[in-house]
Design a protein around this motif. Sequence first.
Motif, PDB file in Angstrom:
ATOM      1  N   GLY A 165      -8.461   2.797   6.794  1.00  0.00           N
ATOM      2  CA  GLY A 165      -8.105   3.899   7.665  1.00  0.00           C
ATOM      3  C   GLY A 165      -6.678   4.383   7.570  1.00  0.00           C
ATOM      4  N   LEU A 166      -5.851   3.749   6.715  1.00  0.00           N
ATOM      5  CA  LEU A 166      -4.459   4.182   6.613  1.00  0.00           C
ATOM      6  C   LEU A 166      -4.226   4.890   5.283  1.00  0.00           C
ATOM      7  CD1 LEU A 166      -2.360   1.201   7.994  1.00  0.00           C
ATOM      8  CD2 LEU A 166      -2.872   3.361   9.090  1.00  0.00           C
ATOM      9  N   SER A 167      -3.547   6.020   5.340  1.00  0.00           N
ATOM     10  CA  SER A 167      -3.158   6.696   4.111  1.00  0.00           C
ATOM     11  C   SER A 167      -1.906   6.028   3.576  1.00  0.00           C
ATOM     12  CB  SER A 167      -2.911   8.179   4.380  1.00  0.00           C
ATOM     13  OG  SER A 167      -1.909   8.322   5.356  1.00  0.00           O
ATOM     14  N   GLN A 168      -1.340   6.583   2.527  1.00  0.00           N
ATOM     15  CA  GLN A 168      -0.186   5.976   1.880  1.00  0.00           C
ATOM     16  C   GLN A 168       1.061   6.800   2.186  1.00  0.00           C
ATOM     17  OE1 GLN A 168      -0.844   5.292  -2.236  1.00  0.00           O
ATOM     18  NE2 GLN A 168       1.168   4.473  -2.637  1.00  0.00           N
ATOM     19  N   PRO A 169       1.817   6.459   3.221  1.00  0.00           N
ATOM     20  CA  PRO A 169       2.932   7.303   3.654  1.00  0.00           C
ATOM     21  C   PRO A 169       4.206   7.040   2.871  1.00  0.00           C
ATOM     22  CG  PRO A 169       2.720   5.479   5.155  1.00  0.00           C
ATOM     23  CD  PRO A 169       1.630   5.320   4.121  1.00  0.00           C
ATOM     24  N   VAL A 170       4.217   7.402   1.587  1.00  0.00           N
ATOM     25  CA  VAL A 170       5.426   7.251   0.788  1.00  0.00           C
ATOM     26  C   VAL A 170       6.362   8.402   1.118  1.00  0.00           C
ATOM     27  CG1 VAL A 170       6.356   7.190  -1.553  1.00  0.00           C
ATOM     28  CG2 VAL A 170       4.181   6.072  -1.051  1.00  0.00           C
ATOM     29  N   PRO A 171       7.647   8.133   1.409  1.00  0.00           N
ATOM     30  CA  PRO A 171       8.559   9.211   1.784  1.00  0.00           C
ATOM     31  C   PRO A 171       8.627  10.300   0.729  1.00  0.00           C
ATOM     32  CG  PRO A 171       9.542   7.088   2.236  1.00  0.00           C
ATOM     33  CD  PRO A 171       8.278   6.828   1.466  1.00  0.00           C
ATOM     34  N   ALA A 225       0.821  -1.214   0.000  1.00  0.00           N
ATOM     35  CA  ALA A 225       0.000   0.000   0.000  1.00  0.00           C
ATOM     36  C   ALA A 225       0.851   1.258   0.000  1.00  0.00           C
ATOM     37  CB  ALA A 225      -0.918  -0.001   1.216  1.00  0.00           C
ATOM     38  N   TRP A 226       2.036   1.187   0.597  1.00  0.00           N
ATOM     39  CA  TRP A 226       2.887   2.361   0.693  1.00  0.00           C
ATOM     40  C   TRP A 226       3.772   2.539  -0.531  1.00  0.00           C
ATOM     41  CZ3 TRP A 226       4.456   1.179   6.433  1.00  0.00           C
ATOM     42  CH2 TRP A 226       3.360   1.504   7.269  1.00  0.00           C
ATOM     43  N   GLY A 227       3.574   1.746  -1.584  1.00  0.00           N
ATOM     44  CA  GLY A 227       4.221   2.022  -2.857  1.00  0.00           C
ATOM     45  C   GLY A 227       5.308   1.071  -3.292  1.00  0.00           C
ATOM     46  N   ASP A 228       5.626   0.038  -2.510  1.00  0.00           N
ATOM     47  CA  ASP A 228       6.671  -0.905  -2.903  1.00  0.00           C
ATOM     48  C   ASP A 228       6.053  -2.086  -3.648  1.00  0.00           C
ATOM     49  OD1 ASP A 228       8.279   0.832  -1.589  1.00  0.00           O
ATOM     50  OD2 ASP A 228       8.854  -0.518   0.036  1.00  0.00           O
ATOM     51  N   ASP A 229       6.614  -2.402  -4.803  1.00  0.00           N
ATOM     52  CA  ASP A 229       6.073  -3.475  -5.636  1.00  0.00           C
ATOM     53  C   ASP A 229       6.603  -4.836  -5.183  1.00  0.00           C
ATOM     54  OD1 ASP A 229       4.649  -1.749  -7.310  1.00  0.00           O
ATOM     55  OD2 ASP A 229       6.383  -1.439  -8.609  1.00  0.00           O
ATOM     56  N   SER A 230       5.718  -5.809  -5.054  1.00  0.00           N
ATOM     57  CA  SER A 230       6.122  -7.181  -4.742  1.00  0.00           C
ATOM     58  C   SER A 230       6.654  -7.833  -6.013  1.00  0.00           C
ATOM     59  CB  SER A 230       4.916  -7.970  -4.215  1.00  0.00           C
ATOM     60  OG  SER A 230       5.245  -9.330  -4.037  1.00  0.00           O
ATOM     61  N   VAL A 231       7.952  -8.219  -6.002  1.00  0.00           N
ATOM     62  CA  VAL A 231       8.572  -8.809  -7.189  1.00  0.00           C
ATOM     63  C   VAL A 231       8.947 -10.278  -6.985  1.00  0.00           C
ATOM     64  CG1 VAL A 231       9.397  -6.604  -8.056  1.00  0.00           C
ATOM     65  CG2 VAL A 231      10.867  -7.925  -6.528  1.00  0.00           C
ATOM     66  N   LYS A 232       8.837 -10.755  -5.742  1.00  0.00           N
ATOM     67  CA  LYS A 232       9.116 -12.178  -5.472  1.00  0.00           C
ATOM     68  C   LYS A 232       8.381 -12.563  -4.196  1.00  0.00           C
ATOM     69  CE  LYS A 232      12.773 -15.326  -3.930  1.00  0.00           C
ATOM     70  NZ  LYS A 232      14.201 -15.427  -3.508  1.00  0.00           N
ATOM     71  N   TRP A 233       7.803 -13.769  -4.202  1.00  0.00           N
ATOM     72  CA  TRP A 233       7.131 -14.279  -3.006  1.00  0.00           C
ATOM     73  C   TRP A 233       7.350 -15.780  -2.982  1.00  0.00           C
ATOM     74  CZ3 TRP A 233       4.645 -11.549   0.842  1.00  0.00           C
ATOM     75  CH2 TRP A 233       3.898 -12.305   1.767  1.00  0.00           C
ATOM     76  N   SER A 234       8.267 -16.220  -2.147  1.00  0.00           N
ATOM     77  CA  SER A 234       8.598 -17.642  -2.060  1.00  0.00           C
ATOM     78  C   SER A 234       8.150 -18.173  -0.706  1.00  0.00           C
ATOM     79  CB  SER A 234      10.105 -17.858  -2.246  1.00  0.00           C
ATOM     80  OG  SER A 234      10.449 -19.224  -2.094  1.00  0.00           O
ATOM     81  N   ASN A 235       7.022 -18.878  -0.708  1.00  0.00           N
ATOM     82  CA  ASN A 235       6.451 -19.451   0.512  1.00  0.00           C
ATOM     83  C   ASN A 235       6.774 -20.938   0.527  1.00  0.00           C
ATOM     84  OD1 ASN A 235       4.874 -20.518   2.569  1.00  0.00           O
ATOM     85  ND2 ASN A 235       3.086 -19.261   2.098  1.00  0.00           N
TER      86      ASN A 235
END
Length: 281
Positions: free
Chosen positions: A260-266, A160-170
């Motif tokens: 209820g959370l905004s997007q706190p991108v630096p 939500a804060w702007g970082d793209d998921s590029v890998k998810w190894s479960n």
Amino acid sequence: MGTLVRGRRGAVAAALAAALGAGMAPTAAWAAAGPADGAGRTSKSAARDDGWRGDGLELGAADNSAVDAFLKQAEQAEKEISPRVRAAAVLSEAELIGFDQRLKSPDSLKRKVATSMKETPGQTVNQALDTMKDSVRYTLQWPDGKYTTGVTLAASLLSAWGDDSVKWSNTWDRPKGYKGINSAWREPRWGHAYEVQFHTPASKKAQLDTHRIYEEQRLPGTPPERVKELQAQQDAIFAAVPVPAGAAGLAAPGSRVPAGLSQPVPVPPPGAPAATKMPVG
């Protein structure tokens, strides 16, 4: 999830505002002392004008310079990444493990790049660097009973804060080998990838207990018979790790902002130069 988020929001609202608000350096309130500026990160192997050598591996001068530039970018990107990871840890009630080691050492990255290029004939240094997702890395840990909810919330926040998921190894559902979730993300300012591992205390301990075994296993000169023996040792250690309820079904997050959370991108400080991305790959 909405109840969990609302319960945490009041405790961290001021810290988030201070760390991520406009006009302030994003690490001012969140980044603890550590190697963020590269202090103490000199290579213990042979890094010379003609390249780098270590553990029977080597990089030529041009390739070594490319890795050094990548490491510099990692240090710059870390200043953007760490505030969000630390905020996600607080909101999800995670323990942030090994924060002082969040930047991979020059030797370790150069060894990994050189190994990749040796194992993939014809691979360029930029192609090898494009596969490196752990030059900046973090570990979040929860007790078994809070693991599934914690991972879901922390990953949702990063997305939500702007970082793209590029890998998810479960790997929680694998019958043998490593247990845990290794994820990789790409932050928006520099386009630099970073790793977040999601663990329980037992899975993290197993990872630490098998680290030396893994390091020996991955060396280019390790004989095949020894590789099999080392893998069996790792399998036995990870087989004893309990699997938290629901962990095997955890998947990469969508892009929905938690309630209820905004997007706190630096936001860069006023007058800061525009960021430029180092071409990789």
